[in-house]
Design a protein around this motif. Structure first.
Motif, mmCIF file in Angstrom:
data_model
loop_
_atom_site.group_PDB
_atom_site.id
_atom_site.type_symbol
_atom_site.label_atom_id
_atom_site.label_comp_id
_atom_site.label_asym_id
_atom_site.label_seq_id
_atom_site.Cartn_x
_atom_site.Cartn_y
_atom_site.Cartn_z
ATOM 1 N N PRO A 269 0.642 -0.892 -0.049
ATOM 2 C CA PRO A 269 -0.115 -0.096 0.401
ATOM 3 C C PRO A 269 0.841 1.163 0.130
ATOM 4 N N ALA A 270 0.258 2.391 -0.714
ATOM 5 C CA ALA A 270 1.319 3.620 -0.472
ATOM 6 C C ALA A 270 0.149 4.522 -0.797
ATOM 7 N N LYS A 271 1.055 5.778 -1.180
ATOM 8 C CA LYS A 271 0.063 7.028 -1.139
ATOM 9 C C LYS A 271 1.319 8.408 -2.093
ATOM 10 N N VAL A 272 0.621 9.104 -2.513
ATOM 11 C CA VAL A 272 1.749 9.387 -3.670
ATOM 12 C C VAL A 272 1.986 10.973 -2.476
ATOM 13 N N VAL A 273 3.005 11.370 -2.499
ATOM 14 C CA VAL A 273 3.622 12.473 -1.718
ATOM 15 C C VAL A 273 4.133 13.256 -2.992
ATOM 16 N N GLU A 274 3.569 13.385 -4.081
ATOM 17 C CA GLU A 274 4.472 14.590 -4.778
ATOM 18 C C GLU A 274 4.551 13.704 -6.348
ATOM 19 N N ALA A 275 3.694 14.645 -6.801
ATOM 20 C CA ALA A 275 3.508 14.933 -8.981
ATOM 21 C C ALA A 275 4.710 15.562 -9.263
ATOM 22 N N LYS A 276 5.112 15.670 -10.338
ATOM 23 C CA LYS A 276 5.716 16.966 -10.745
ATOM 24 C C LYS A 276 5.977 16.678 -12.118
ATOM 25 N N ALA A 277 5.410 18.063 -12.927
ATOM 26 C CA ALA A 277 6.020 17.660 -14.198
ATOM 27 C C ALA A 277 7.131 17.827 -14.778
ATOM 28 N N GLU A 278 8.189 17.433 -15.426
ATOM 29 C CA GLU A 278 9.337 17.939 -15.608
ATOM 30 C C GLU A 278 9.541 16.836 -17.183
ATOM 31 N N THR A 279 10.880 18.259 -16.942
ATOM 32 C CA THR A 279 11.749 16.805 -18.985
ATOM 33 C C THR A 279 12.187 16.719 -18.059
ATOM 34 N N SER A 280 12.251 15.021 -19.271
ATOM 35 C CA SER A 280 13.610 13.997 -19.553
ATOM 36 C C SER A 280 14.678 14.701 -19.444
ATOM 37 N N LYS A 281 15.506 13.294 -19.375
ATOM 38 C CA LYS A 281 17.355 13.795 -20.346
ATOM 39 C C LYS A 281 17.127 14.120 -21.692
ATOM 40 N N ALA A 282 15.956 13.289 -22.246
ATOM 41 C CA ALA A 282 16.088 12.707 -24.058
ATOM 42 C C ALA A 282 15.228 14.177 -24.430
ATOM 43 N N GLY A 283 14.689 14.784 -23.223
ATOM 44 C CA GLY A 283 13.213 16.350 -23.781
ATOM 45 C C GLY A 283 12.006 15.334 -24.135
ATOM 46 N N ASN A 284 11.652 14.933 -23.732
ATOM 47 C CA ASN A 284 10.337 14.307 -23.084
ATOM 48 C C ASN A 284 9.771 14.729 -22.108
ATOM 49 N N PRO A 285 8.368 15.105 -22.224
ATOM 50 C CA PRO A 285 7.700 15.438 -20.785
ATOM 51 C C PRO A 285 7.489 14.776 -20.296
ATOM 52 N N TRP B 122 6.866 11.283 -9.890
ATOM 53 C CA TRP B 122 5.850 10.182 -8.959
ATOM 54 C C TRP B 122 6.616 10.265 -8.425
ATOM 55 N N THR B 123 7.122 10.680 -6.356
ATOM 56 C CA THR B 123 7.039 10.363 -5.231
ATOM 57 C C THR B 123 5.985 9.867 -4.560
ATOM 58 N N PHE B 124 6.326 8.208 -4.577
ATOM 59 C CA PHE B 124 5.228 7.430 -3.521
ATOM 60 C C PHE B 124 5.971 7.425 -2.465
ATOM 61 N N GLU B 125 4.742 6.657 -1.316
ATOM 62 C CA GLU B 125 5.583 7.067 0.298
ATOM 63 C C GLU B 125 4.876 5.500 0.593
ATOM 64 N N LEU B 126 5.354 4.748 0.527
ATOM 65 C CA LEU B 126 4.761 3.430 1.963
ATOM 66 C C LEU B 126 4.267 3.558 3.005
ATOM 67 N N GLU B 127 2.580 2.910 3.303
ATOM 68 C CA GLU B 127 2.148 2.866 4.259
ATOM 69 C C GLU B 127 2.182 1.404 4.821
ATOM 70 N N GLY B 128 2.205 0.994 5.551
ATOM 71 C CA GLY B 128 1.803 -0.179 6.409
ATOM 72 C C GLY B 128 2.746 -0.831 6.566
ATOM 73 N N GLY B 129 3.176 -1.816 7.372
ATOM 74 C CA GLY B 129 3.859 -2.572 8.154
ATOM 75 C C GLY B 129 5.323 -1.816 7.824
ATOM 76 N N ASP B 130 6.436 -3.142 7.718
ATOM 77 C CA ASP B 130 7.582 -2.747 8.203
ATOM 78 C C ASP B 130 8.986 -2.078 7.458
ATOM 79 N N TYR B 131 7.863 -1.564 5.866
ATOM 80 C CA TYR B 131 8.511 -0.416 5.633
ATOM 81 C C TYR B 131 8.022 0.893 5.155
ATOM 82 N N THR B 132 6.520 1.133 6.227
ATOM 83 C CA THR B 132 6.087 2.044 5.883
ATOM 84 C C THR B 132 7.428 3.860 6.190
ATOM 85 N N GLY B 133 6.660 4.371 5.477
ATOM 86 C CA GLY B 133 7.687 5.991 5.499
ATOM 87 C C GLY B 133 8.621 5.319 4.206
ATOM 88 N N ALA B 134 8.802 4.409 3.661
ATOM 89 C CA ALA B 134 9.875 4.280 2.845
ATOM 90 C C ALA B 134 9.220 4.856 1.752
#
Length: 158
Positions: free
Chosen positions: A36-52, A56-68
């Motif tokens: 299980p996870a949640k969206v922490v951030e989603a931002k528009a950028e341009t890739s190294k290849a010049g593509n839009p 996304w930054t996701f954070e795990l929720e619940g269990g041993d890895y909460t917050g990863a």
């Protein structure tokens, strides 16, 4: 000393100026599986290849890895928009069947979903990475790496 400089003073002593040197966050290596996870951030950028793309930054929720935290990119090219659409839908966004759609990325923050974590490699080192993003409701029918009960509703509207 100026930014990011090193001065060797002797065999057993150095002076390092860390001004302007940012710490790099290391991603944890965790067992492969669905989390299980949640969206922490989603931002528009341009890739190294010049593509839009959306980073996304996701954070795990619940269990041993909460917050990863893990990052996932969706490239916004016609042939790969299916992945962006799937990610939006996994986060509870209703995507129109046709026509243009305004998507305020900051309104995606906090949305719940689930992520499939797999083993990957970067610069010769093992790392965990997101292979897929899917609806949290699907966790009930697959192996979950968390014993925590999760809320499968999304109350935020775009």
């Amino acid at each position: 000393m100026s930014e990011g400089k090193v001065n060797i003073q002797s065999e057993s002593q150095i002076k390092v100026d860390f001004t302007g040197v940012e710490s790099k966050t290391r991603k944890p290596v965790i067992p492969e599986g669905n989390y299980p996870a949640k969206v922490v951030e989603a931002k528009a950028e341009t890739s190294k290849a010049g593509n839009p793309m959306v980073v996304w930054t996701f954070e795990l929720e619940g269990g041993d890895y909460t917050g990863a935290r893990f990052w996932y990119n969706t490239v916004l090219l016609p042939q790969s928009l299916w992945n962006f659409r799937n990610t939006l839908e996994a986060c509870g966004v209703e995507v129109a069947g046709s026509g243009a759609m305004d998507i305020p990325l900051d309104r995606l923050e906090g949305r719940q979903c689930a992520v499939a974590i797999v083993d990957g490699e970067y610069n010769g080192q093992k790392r965990s990475e997101i292979n897929d993003v899917f609806s949290r409701a699907l966790l009930q029918s697959s192996e979950v790496k968390s014993e925590t009960t999760v809320d499968t509703t999304n109350s935020i509207e775009l």
